[in-house]
Design a protein around this motif. Structure first.
Motif, PDB file in Angstrom:
ATOM      1  N   VAL A  14      -9.724   7.297   9.252  1.00 21.41           N
ATOM      2  CA  VAL A  14     -10.512   6.199   8.703  1.00 21.41           C
ATOM      3  C   VAL A  14      -9.648   4.948   8.645  1.00 21.41           C
ATOM      4  CG1 VAL A  14     -10.008   6.916   6.317  1.00 21.41           C
ATOM      5  CG2 VAL A  14     -11.949   5.398   6.772  1.00 21.41           C
ATOM      6  N   GLY A  15     -10.183   3.844   9.164  1.00 23.71           N
ATOM      7  CA  GLY A  15      -9.473   2.573   9.137  1.00 23.71           C
ATOM      8  C   GLY A  15      -9.853   1.783   7.899  1.00 23.71           C
ATOM      9  N   VAL A  16      -8.856   1.234   7.195  1.00 20.03           N
ATOM     10  CA  VAL A  16      -9.122   0.485   5.959  1.00 20.03           C
ATOM     11  C   VAL A  16      -8.453  -0.880   6.021  1.00 20.03           C
ATOM     12  CG1 VAL A  16      -9.306   2.605   4.616  1.00 20.03           C
ATOM     13  CG2 VAL A  16      -7.112   1.414   4.719  1.00 20.03           C
ATOM     14  N   ASP A  17      -9.002  -1.824   5.254  1.00 21.94           N
ATOM     15  CA  ASP A  17      -8.433  -3.171   5.191  1.00 21.94           C
ATOM     16  C   ASP A  17      -8.461  -3.746   3.776  1.00 21.94           C
ATOM     17  OD1 ASP A  17     -11.088  -3.650   4.768  1.00 21.94           O
ATOM     18  OD2 ASP A  17     -11.375  -5.005   6.462  1.00 21.94           O
ATOM     19  N   GLY A  18      -8.693  -2.881   2.767  1.00 23.10           N
ATOM     20  CA  GLY A  18      -8.719  -3.356   1.393  1.00 23.10           C
ATOM     21  C   GLY A  18     -10.068  -3.831   0.918  1.00 23.10           C
ATOM     22  N   SER A  19     -11.095  -3.753   1.766  1.00 24.95           N
ATOM     23  CA  SER A  19     -12.424  -4.223   1.381  1.00 24.95           C
ATOM     24  C   SER A  19     -13.224  -3.107   0.722  1.00 24.95           C
ATOM     25  CB  SER A  19     -13.183  -4.723   2.615  1.00 24.95           C
ATOM     26  OG  SER A  19     -13.456  -3.642   3.495  1.00 24.95           O
ATOM     27  N   ARG A  20     -14.286  -3.500   0.021  1.00 23.29           N
ATOM     28  CA  ARG A  20     -15.177  -2.520  -0.596  1.00 23.29           C
ATOM     29  C   ARG A  20     -15.854  -1.670   0.473  1.00 23.29           C
ATOM     30  NH1 ARG A  20     -20.290  -3.895  -4.659  1.00 23.29           N
ATOM     31  NH2 ARG A  20     -21.065  -1.756  -4.807  1.00 23.29           N
ATOM     32  N   LEU A  67       2.138  -6.731   4.576  1.00 23.41           N
ATOM     33  CA  LEU A  67       2.566  -5.344   4.440  1.00 23.41           C
ATOM     34  C   LEU A  67       2.273  -4.821   3.033  1.00 23.41           C
ATOM     35  CD1 LEU A  67       5.964  -5.499   6.356  1.00 23.41           C
ATOM     36  CD2 LEU A  67       3.903  -4.291   7.087  1.00 23.41           C
ATOM     37  N   ALA A  68       2.493  -5.661   2.022  1.00 15.74           N
ATOM     38  CA  ALA A  68       2.204  -5.256   0.644  1.00 15.74           C
ATOM     39  C   ALA A  68       0.710  -5.011   0.462  1.00 15.74           C
ATOM     40  CB  ALA A  68       2.697  -6.318  -0.337  1.00 15.74           C
ATOM     41  N   ARG A  69      -0.120  -5.865   1.041  1.00 16.19           N
ATOM     42  CA  ARG A  69      -1.568  -5.658   0.967  1.00 16.19           C
ATOM     43  C   ARG A  69      -1.968  -4.371   1.677  1.00 16.19           C
ATOM     44  NH1 ARG A  69      -4.403 -11.568   2.135  1.00 16.19           N
ATOM     45  NH2 ARG A  69      -3.410 -12.699   0.400  1.00 16.19           N
ATOM     46  N   GLY A  70      -1.330  -4.112   2.793  1.00 12.28           N
ATOM     47  CA  GLY A  70      -1.630  -2.880   3.518  1.00 12.28           C
ATOM     48  C   GLY A  70      -1.303  -1.648   2.700  1.00 12.28           C
ATOM     49  N   ARG A  71      -0.164  -1.674   2.019  1.00 13.78           N
ATOM     50  CA  ARG A  71       0.211  -0.529   1.183  1.00 13.78           C
ATOM     51  C   ARG A  71      -0.765  -0.359   0.016  1.00 13.78           C
ATOM     52  NH1 ARG A  71       5.504  -2.228   2.872  1.00 13.78           N
ATOM     53  NH2 ARG A  71       5.581  -3.812   1.247  1.00 13.78           N
ATOM     54  N   ARG A  72      -1.214  -1.484  -0.573  1.00 12.75           N
ATOM     55  CA  ARG A  72      -2.196  -1.393  -1.665  1.00 12.75           C
ATOM     56  C   ARG A  72      -3.512  -0.819  -1.153  1.00 12.75           C
ATOM     57  NH1 ARG A  72       0.073  -6.449  -3.229  1.00 12.75           N
ATOM     58  NH2 ARG A  72      -1.642  -7.620  -2.262  1.00 12.75           N
ATOM     59  N   ALA A  73      -3.901  -1.234   0.054  1.00  8.47           N
ATOM     60  CA  ALA A  73      -5.144  -0.717   0.633  1.00  8.47           C
ATOM     61  C   ALA A  73      -5.061   0.791   0.846  1.00  8.47           C
ATOM     62  CB  ALA A  73      -5.447  -1.422   1.959  1.00  8.47           C
ATOM     63  N   ASP A  75      -3.130   2.895  -0.860  1.00  5.17           N
ATOM     64  CA  ASP A  75      -3.138   3.541  -2.178  1.00  5.17           C
ATOM     65  C   ASP A  75      -4.558   3.644  -2.729  1.00  5.17           C
ATOM     66  OD1 ASP A  75      -0.413   3.843  -2.106  1.00  5.17           O
ATOM     67  OD2 ASP A  75       0.015   2.067  -3.330  1.00  5.17           O
ATOM     68  N   GLU A  76      -5.317   2.556  -2.619  1.00 15.24           N
ATOM     69  CA  GLU A  76      -6.708   2.564  -3.096  1.00 15.24           C
ATOM     70  C   GLU A  76      -7.536   3.576  -2.315  1.00 15.24           C
ATOM     71  OE1 GLU A  76      -7.971  -1.429  -2.620  1.00 15.24           O
ATOM     72  OE2 GLU A  76      -6.934  -2.188  -4.414  1.00 15.24           O
ATOM     73  N   ALA A  77      -7.286   3.644  -1.004  1.00 20.98           N
ATOM     74  CA  ALA A  77      -8.037   4.578  -0.162  1.00 20.98           C
ATOM     75  C   ALA A  77      -7.734   6.023  -0.543  1.00 20.98           C
ATOM     76  CB  ALA A  77      -7.703   4.336   1.305  1.00 20.98           C
ATOM     77  N   ALA A  78      -6.465   6.331  -0.814  1.00 13.41           N
ATOM     78  CA  ALA A  78      -6.104   7.694  -1.202  1.00 13.41           C
ATOM     79  C   ALA A  78      -6.787   8.086  -2.510  1.00 13.41           C
ATOM     80  CB  ALA A  78      -4.583   7.811  -1.343  1.00 13.41           C
ATOM     81  N   THR A  79      -6.872   7.152  -3.444  1.00  9.14           N
ATOM     82  CA  THR A  79      -7.550   7.418  -4.720  1.00  9.14           C
ATOM     83  C   THR A  79      -9.035   7.675  -4.493  1.00  9.14           C
ATOM     84  OG1 THR A  79      -5.965   6.043  -5.937  1.00  9.14           O
ATOM     85  CG2 THR A  79      -8.080   6.484  -6.997  1.00  9.14           C
ATOM     86  N   ALA A  80      -9.664   6.861  -3.631  1.00  7.95           N
ATOM     87  CA  ALA A  80     -11.089   7.031  -3.341  1.00  7.95           C
ATOM     88  C   ALA A  80     -11.352   8.357  -2.645  1.00  7.95           C
ATOM     89  CB  ALA A  80     -11.582   5.875  -2.475  1.00  7.95           C
ATOM     90  N   ALA A  81     -10.457   8.753  -1.740  1.00  9.65           N
ATOM     91  CA  ALA A  81     -10.629  10.023  -1.029  1.00  9.65           C
ATOM     92  C   ALA A  81     -10.518  11.206  -1.985  1.00  9.65           C
ATOM     93  CB  ALA A  81      -9.588  10.151   0.080  1.00  9.65           C
ATOM     94  N   GLU A  82      -9.567  11.157  -2.899  1.00 11.42           N
ATOM     95  CA  GLU A  82      -9.393  12.234  -3.867  1.00 11.42           C
ATOM     96  C   GLU A  82     -10.605  12.358  -4.775  1.00 11.42           C
ATOM     97  OE1 GLU A  82      -8.028  15.284  -6.242  1.00 11.42           O
ATOM     98  OE2 GLU A  82      -7.319  14.628  -4.270  1.00 11.42           O
ATOM     99  N   SER A  83     -11.195  11.220  -5.134  1.00 10.52           N
ATOM    100  CA  SER A  83     -12.388  11.245  -5.972  1.00 10.52           C
ATOM    101  C   SER A  83     -13.578  11.842  -5.238  1.00 10.52           C
ATOM    102  CB  SER A  83     -12.720   9.822  -6.439  1.00 10.52           C
ATOM    103  OG  SER A  83     -13.921   9.788  -7.165  1.00 10.52           O
ATOM    104  N   ALA A  84     -13.709  11.533  -3.940  1.00 13.53           N
ATOM    105  CA  ALA A  84     -14.854  12.006  -3.160  1.00 13.53           C
ATOM    106  C   ALA A  84     -14.723  13.463  -2.758  1.00 13.53           C
ATOM    107  CB  ALA A  84     -15.024  11.136  -1.913  1.00 13.53           C
ATOM    108  N   ALA A  85     -13.498  13.909  -2.495  1.00 15.69           N
ATOM    109  CA  ALA A  85     -13.267  15.292  -2.039  1.00 15.69           C
ATOM    110  C   ALA A  85     -11.979  15.802  -2.671  1.00 15.69           C
ATOM    111  CB  ALA A  85     -13.197  15.350  -0.520  1.00 15.69           C
TER     112      ALA A  85
END
Length: 300
Positions: A14-20, A67-73, A75-85
């Motif tokens: 899954v590709g992410v960019d920090g967006s909702r 790069l900092a924004r990418g790392r935050r994106a 981290d947020e994605a990993a949290t969302a994935a853990e919540s979903a599955a």
């Protein structure tokens, strides 16, 4: 029970960019990865080759911020994935370069690429009309673009597949049947034809009921072998005159996934997606899977 990972399976990427929208894609992808018993690989691409980044005055500072924004994106994605599955194996990659080129290269080792439909735009936006459409034409695996206000959460409704009556739609049919079977839902198979296939001056002389019956036979023939393989999947056949894109978008309002084929070519210049696929990507009310004929073998 924690989701398992079947030995030797390719990951769902899954590709992410920090967006909702990207987080919607992550949640959808996490559930799909658990369903397929594989891991989820979350990726973000920082475009360090951008002209702004290359400017001496701004370059290093802007690069570090991206790069900092990418790392935050991630981290947020990993949290969302853990919540979903919960318990799903999740890994993350922060890459640099052109988002389209980098993600396209990564699809060689994926069974599925998932993207959001409305990115941030600008430097790293994964937005329909640019990155998502380009990757749907170039990826080496099927691509799912998560659309719709509740697209990442909808768990009811059928899977819809567009069937154009040619061998080009065979991969889309296979994907659609597998998706319906894994979800335990019906498959809606749509096939349309258009008046432009016939000379305009002959239209008044044609027997449209007879043509419709012929097109129903075409659809039945395309589905026959797959129906034998997936006997437990109920199938509703829909045959109509004109408007494949409009019909698919209409059916998407009650579906959890729409599957379309594509005439895209996988080389560097091949961005041919097809008018129906392109329209459905922009207007569907639910996630859309784009399956090119030459990506079927990459799915697992």
């Amino acid at each position: 029970m924690s989701p398992g990972v079947a030995p030797g399976t390719r990951p769902v990427v899954v590709g992410v960019d920090g967006s909702r929208s990207a987080l919607d894609a992550v949640r959808w992808a996490a559930v799909e990865a658990a369903r397929r018993e594989t891991e989820l690989l979350v990726m973000t691409v920082v475009p360090t080759g951008d002209r702004l980044v290359a400017r001496p005055v701004l370059g290093d500072r802007l690069r570090q911020e991206l790069l900092a924004r990418g790392r935050r994106a991630l981290d947020e994605a990993a949290t969302a994935a853990e919540s979903a599955a919960p318990g799903l194996p999740v890994s993350a990659d922060l890459l640099t370069g052109s988002p389209v080129g980098v993600l396209a290269d990564q699809t060689h080792r994926a069974q599925l690429l998932v993207l959001g439909s409305r990115g941030l735009g600008g430097l790293a936006g994964l937005v329909v009309g640019s990155v998502s459409v380009a990757l749907s034409a170039r990826a080496s695996c099927p691509v799912v673009v998560v659309r719709g206000a509740d697209g990442a959460e909808r768990a009811t409704g059928p899977v819809v597949v567009g069937v154009d009556g040619t061998p080009n739609s065979e991969a889309a049919i296979a994907f659609g049947y597998a998706a319906a079977a894994s979800r335990g839902v019906p498959l809606v198979a749509l096939h349309t034809w258009t008046d432009v296939e016939y000379a305009p001056n002959l239209a008044p002389l044609l027997e449209w009921d007879a043509i419709a019956e012929e097109e129903r036979v075409v659809l039945a023939e395309r589905l026959a072998g797959w129906g034998e393989k997936y006997r437990d999947v109920p199938v509703r056949r829909v045959v109509g005159r004109d408007g494949a894109a409009a019909a698919l978008v209409r059916l998407s309002a009650d579906a959890q996934l729409v599957v379309v084929g594509s005439r895209g070519r996988g080389n560097l210049t091949g961005l041919v997606l097809g008018s129906v696929s392109h329209a459905v990507l922009h207007h569907s009310h639910c996630p859309v899977a784009v399956v090119r004929p030459d990506t079927a073998a990459q799915e697992r």
